[in-house]
Design an enzyme around this catalytic site. Structure first.
Site, PDB file in Angstrom:
ATOM      1  N   ARG A 256     -85.126   9.637  39.648  1.00 33.03           N
ATOM      2  CA  ARG A 256     -84.968   8.976  40.954  1.00 33.03           C
ATOM      3  C   ARG A 256     -83.634   9.367  41.609  1.00 33.03           C
ATOM      4  NH1 ARG A 256     -87.022   2.646  41.306  1.00 33.03           N
ATOM      5  NH2 ARG A 256     -89.203   3.036  40.692  1.00 33.03           N
TER       6      ARG A 256
ATOM      7  N   LYS B  20     -86.707   8.023  33.883  1.00 31.16           N
ATOM      8  CA  LYS B  20     -87.280   7.970  35.242  1.00 31.16           C
ATOM      9  C   LYS B  20     -86.194   7.645  36.270  1.00 31.16           C
ATOM     10  CE  LYS B  20     -92.102   6.938  34.042  1.00 31.16           C
ATOM     11  NZ  LYS B  20     -93.199   5.929  34.020  1.00 31.16           N
TER      12      LYS B  20
ATOM     13  N   THR C  57    -104.390  17.842  34.852  1.00 34.55           N
ATOM     14  CA  THR C  57    -105.432  17.644  33.848  1.00 34.55           C
ATOM     15  C   THR C  57    -105.139  16.435  32.964  1.00 34.55           C
ATOM     16  OG1 THR C  57    -104.337  19.156  32.325  1.00 34.55           O
ATOM     17  CG2 THR C  57    -106.025  20.097  33.751  1.00 34.55           C
TER      18      THR C  57
ATOM     19  N   HIS D  15     -92.204  -2.948  25.646  1.00 36.42           N
ATOM     20  CA  HIS D  15     -92.741  -3.159  26.992  1.00 36.42           C
ATOM     21  C   HIS D  15     -93.608  -4.419  27.040  1.00 36.42           C
ATOM     22  CE1 HIS D  15     -92.296   1.472  27.738  1.00 36.42           C
ATOM     23  NE2 HIS D  15     -91.151   0.830  27.780  1.00 36.42           N
TER      24      HIS D  15
END
Lengths: 309, 309
Positions: free
Chosen positions: A139, A135, A14, A267
């Site tokens: 991994r 992240k 969602t 970023h």
């Protein structure tokens, strides 16, 4: 004989990207299952989203990352798992990795990535480095568990970066004035969210993306910020006034911002000042969407901006 | 000669009911304009909703209730205004009423109503009475300004009341257990949000609804809570366990709840314990959707619940 498509489980269905993944999965003919937590029943918007996706053909599975049995039971019903569990929940995926390892039947796992290639961002500046390092932890867990996987490097989501001409926390194109980072000349890659979802779903049963990083690189959307601004100026038929901001100025403003904006600004620095999306895809780990799916009709930056025109 | 449809302005277009009103307006062929505030540009979800509605044919007008000139300029482009400005913003509509009066060209105004008929609720219990009294203030301002209007009494939104079988703050049907109010025998009226939107838009150029209260009363959806529960039990093929809660018990729990839930519980009391939606529509002010639009194919309660089955 009809081809049997892999059954897909989507965690985070969602959410912002999740619902688009569901639609892409259904459009490609995958039997598509959505994992939803029991407490979703108290969230009106999510309930309505689930019902809408169910009406489009998705099947709902109640479960939770904190309920191992529900997770294993869900995993036994599918071949592929795609996760969009993001924000401060990224490491929660380690529970999913454990369950996938235990189930032992999942043919492909796509963890929540969909941004910059985190293994190229070991040098990232704080606080924007947190999402990358988390992240990376996911991994490494996937790889240690020998789970077949694909990492989707989606570059810049159009709705978040392109729609606002790369203005911080602005999501529709300004009509009068725009901030430009440095000379606005670093090449970036802008990808519509519906295309991120479709490329991801095209990859789930593609042997060429097995244990690879799939870089989304729609050729017409490899554009600098100034090129994007010029496209918008042609759409609206007028020139915008521009403030050119140096990297030092940009970084000096970071301290005053709340944590989320600080991460975004970090970023932005990597992307728009240092041009770190501008590299050639290297084998053997990297594969390029434009080589694998050259006929897929993605939304061009021009088409995307025209939607606001 | 092609009929020219009234041009419609929707205030609150990205909201819960607003986006459905936009779709209904477009489906009926109205040139449809959405008023959005400048600060919407910082709201990702609203920006994407606006873009989606624009792609479906709506036209965007930047403006704000606090910017009289933008409001007048928007009003000059349309014939009809529909507002869904809700929550703690209801009285902000007085600015809209003032502007409509000043513009002098609006053929119909539908203020933000879409619940119980507030002029029948003078006796409502606190804190649920606040929303009713504020909507009454807006009604009286509209009438004093002699603005042509229609008040939509939509009864119980399906997504909020029916989807959870009238459980407080639950928006998908429970599969094991349900609370029943009193004997669960008071007749209520449940209306899918897409039908609320369509009935509202059917009314905007209907002379029969001019200066009336339009009660939405889809005949198959005038059902008690127990009847609704039985429909769901047939959908899932099992009986739910039931806790019957007396009115005194219900009211005694109110004090412990946060303010929003207290209001909801007060409304529940009027609806489910006292049966205050169960009345005959009276002229000359009241008109009944089932008499005005008998051929409109609304979503029945059964069809709605099957979506979750």
């Amino acid at each position: 004989m009809a081809e049997t498509k892999d059954r897909v489980l989507i965690a985070g269905a969602t959410g912002y990207l999740g619902r688009r993944l569901v639609k892409a999965s259904l459009a490609l003919g995958h039997p598509t299952f959505l994992l939803f937590r029991p407490d979703t029943a108290s969230d009106l918007a999510r309930c309505q989203m689930l019902m809408e996706l169910k009406m489009e053909g998705a099947q709902l599975l109640q479960g939770s990352l904190d309920d191992r049995d529900s997770l294993i039971s869900a995993l036994k019903q599918v071949d592929v798992v795609v996760s969009t569990i993001a924000g401060d929940q990224i490491l929660q995926q380690l529970k999913l990795v454990e369950a996938i390892k235990e189930a032992g039947t999942i043919k492909r796992y796509l963890p929540s990535e969909f941004g910059m290639d985190v293994d190229r961002m070991h040098h990232a500046m704080p606080p924007g480095d947190k999402v990358f390092s988390e992240k990376r932890i996911v991994r490494r867990a996937i790889e240690e568990a020998s789970i077949p996987h694909t990492y989707i490097s989606a570059n810049c989501f159009a709705g978040i970066f392109l729609a606002g001409l790369a203005q911080l926390a602005i999501f529709m194109p300004p009509r009068d004035h725009v901030n430009v980072y440095g000379g606005g000349d670093k090449r970036c890659i802008w990808v519509a969210e519906e295309d991120v979802a479709m490329y991801a779903m095209l990859s789930v049963d593609d042997p060429r993306t097995l244990n690879k990083v799939l870089y989304l690189r729609p050729p017409a959307n490899i554009l600098s910020q100034m090129e994007v601004i010029e496209i918008w100026e042609r759409v609206v038929g007028r020139k915008l006034s521009k403030t050119f901001i140096s990297e030092d100025e940009w970084l000096s403003q970071m301290d005053k911002m709340p944590p989320f904006e600080q991460s975004a600004m970090a970023h932005f620095c990597h992307i728009y000042y240092r041009g770190e999306l501008d590299f050639e895809v290297e084998g053997p780990r990297g594969v390029d969407s434009s080589e694998l799916y050259p006929h897929y009709k993605y939304v061009t930056a021009q088409e995307y901006l025209k939607r606001f025109g």
